[in-house]
Design a protein around this motif. Structure first.
Motif, short mmCIF file in Angstrom:
data_model
loop_
_atom_site.label_atom_id
_atom_site.label_comp_id
_atom_site.label_asym_id
_atom_site.label_seq_id
_atom_site.Cartn_x
_atom_site.Cartn_y
_atom_site.Cartn_z
N ASP A 115 46.96 35.89 26.94
CA ASP A 115 47.09 37.28 27.36
C ASP A 115 45.77 37.85 27.88
O ASP A 115 45.64 39.04 28.09
CB ASP A 115 47.65 38.16 26.23
N GLN A 116 44.79 36.95 28.14
CA GLN A 116 43.53 37.36 28.74
C GLN A 116 43.37 36.66 30.08
O GLN A 116 43.83 35.53 30.27
CB GLN A 116 42.34 36.98 27.86
N CYS A 117 42.71 37.34 30.98
CA CYS A 117 42.51 36.82 32.33
C CYS A 117 41.08 37.11 32.75
O CYS A 117 40.58 38.22 32.54
CB CYS A 117 43.51 37.51 33.25
N LEU A 118 40.40 36.13 33.32
CA LEU A 118 39.05 36.33 33.83
C LEU A 118 39.14 36.49 35.34
O LEU A 118 39.59 35.58 36.04
CB LEU A 118 38.16 35.14 33.47
N LEU A 119 38.74 37.65 35.83
CA LEU A 119 38.76 37.92 37.26
C LEU A 119 37.39 37.58 37.84
O LEU A 119 36.38 38.15 37.43
CB LEU A 119 39.10 39.39 37.51
N LEU A 120 37.37 36.62 38.78
CA LEU A 120 36.13 36.19 39.43
C LEU A 120 36.05 36.78 40.83
O LEU A 120 36.99 36.67 41.61
CB LEU A 120 36.08 34.66 39.54
N GLU A 121 34.92 37.39 41.13
CA GLU A 121 34.64 37.88 42.48
C GLU A 121 34.12 36.71 43.32
O GLU A 121 33.64 35.71 42.77
CB GLU A 121 33.61 38.99 42.42
#
Length: 127
Positions: free
Chosen positions: A80-86
């Motif tokens: 339920d966690q997501c790492l958003l990478l730019e």
């Protein structure tokens, strides 16, 4: 800089349902997943244009991120966690647990020209 997001999750006696919605502003163009990585290191690049969202749907892994100004390590150990990478976030994924599955969603189709493999200069701590 990369940021860890909590995905919308619905809990019931029938199980949990987690929704990947409105995470990538330009929508999802490509989905892939990494598994059987065990003690391997993956990634080792950044992008010119692509934004990516990473979540460990099973097991866990660590993600090192360096955006040229700041560096941070994230532990992905919950679906339920997501790492958003730019795009500017140079990253490596490592320390995969034995049964880990790392799901990656991208706002762009694969383009070899979008990848930058050179690391940023090492950060120098000012004392």
């Amino acid at each position: 800089m990369a940021k860890l997001l909590e995905l919308q999750t619905y809990l019931s006696d029938k199980g949990s349902l987690t929704v990947f919605e409105k995470v990538l502003k330009k929508g999802i163009k490509r989905i892939f997943y990494i598994y059987n990585a065990h003690k391997q290191e993956r990634g080792g690049h950044r992008h010119k244009l692509a934004y990516n969202a990473l979540t460990c749907v099973s097991g866990s892994c660590e993600v090192y991120v360096h955006n040229g100004e700041k560096e941070e390590t994230f532990i992905l150990d919950s679906p339920d966690q997501c790492l958003l990478l730019e795009p500017r976030d140079w990253h490596t994924m490592y320390n995969f647990s034995e049964n880990s599955v790392l799901l990656v969603l991208s706002d762009r189709f694969y383009e070899k020209e979008d990848y930058i493999y050179e690391k940023y200069e090492e950060l120098i701590a000012i004392v």
